[in-house]
Scaffold this active site. Sequence first.
Site, short mmCIF file in Angstrom:
data_model
loop_
_atom_site.label_atom_id
_atom_site.label_comp_id
_atom_site.label_asym_id
_atom_site.label_seq_id
_atom_site.Cartn_x
_atom_site.Cartn_y
_atom_site.Cartn_z
N ASP A 199 0.86 -1.18 0.00
CA ASP A 199 0.00 0.00 0.00
C ASP A 199 0.90 1.23 0.00
O ASP A 199 1.51 1.57 1.02
CB ASP A 199 -0.90 -0.04 1.23
N LYS A 225 -3.01 12.07 -2.46
CA LYS A 225 -1.92 12.16 -1.47
C LYS A 225 -0.65 12.72 -2.11
O LYS A 225 0.23 13.22 -1.42
CB LYS A 225 -1.61 10.79 -0.86
#
Length: 405
Positions: A199, A225
Amino acid sequence: MLNKQFHRDQFPGLHQEVNGKPLVYLDNAATAQRPQMVLDAINDYYINHNANIHRGVHSLSESATDLYENARKSLAKLLNAPSEKDLIFVRGCTEAVNLVAQTFVRSRVSKGDEILISHLEHHSNIVPWQLLCEQTGAVLKVIPMNDAGELCVDQLDDLLTEKTKFMSVVHVSNALGTINPVKEVVTKAHAKGVPVMLDGAQATPHLKVDVQDLDCDFYTVSGHKMYGPTGSGVLFGKAEHLNAMPPYHGGGEMISKVTFESTVYNAVPAKFEAGTPNIAGGIGLGAAAEFMMSIGMENIEQRDAELRVYAEQALAKVPGLRMLGTAKHKSPVFSFNIEGIHAHDIGTIIDHHGVAVRTGHHCTMPIFEYFGVAGSCRASFAFYNTEQDVDILVESLLKAIEMFK
């Protein structure tokens, strides 16, 4: 090359006032601000190239398709993927994890088999596996962490058994900032024949990621992000896996022939991209990748390290502050509580000084259960933050403490 002021000036969202104070944005682990280059790429698509992609023969459709596929190439370059065809556009890491769980792992597990994750996972890398275990009878196992918030990698050899069919581990913790030794983790898992997904939601904004060097089977990226649009992301997968996996969603674009009797699926990556995609989002994400590469990931890592050290030293001087997660290797993410003051109260008070932090469990309830607290304040930095941002954070915390005396 990173020019601190020049590159900070590329983010229009940073140059505003909140509650009459200049914004100090320290909620980057939740979502980062966007550079003008990304905003311009999105606007350019909608103003000059707006058309559906892949299926049109007219000029606008072809130019939109070129922009979208060039974005895929930019992301492949950022991740050093062998081919852009190894990248699937998704809505974010959550969709990427669910896709792998249901198309790659589900057919490989049965009752009693084990799936391995870690104690540091975001809920999005826990719940999809719990759902899969409910569907198949498989068992979810967890690599523990220590008091510093580091994975107990020394226990991995015992946890990887002949029952282990898959492992999914976070590269960088969103709650504590811990940078996991994922290359070592992948090597250990592969030695036991276990495929691994990483991840990368919190890693891609901070670290130079090389999926070939990591040798992971899958790697997930969240667009917002890493300075890209919300609702965008990519899943990297090794070609042999992607080619063998069944589709995730059915619909247009993912087919090459449809009759009422059967369907022949399209080649990868189209096989996993049913329906009209988030075209502007993909183009914007490609622009974000180009923006980061223009700075240089090694320069971003160096700036992160400077901010981390400065913030660690400054926050250590705040009376009553308890830092959660003190890993030796970590990104500039700081989860903390202050004795006698609820995290939500701190977040509300310092917001009046223009400081934006996250409060709560940060979608990582098991981590906070380990530390015996319900949640924390989290200040998470990006390369565009400054030492002055740290100073203002500390000053606002001291004022909050003074209010509760």
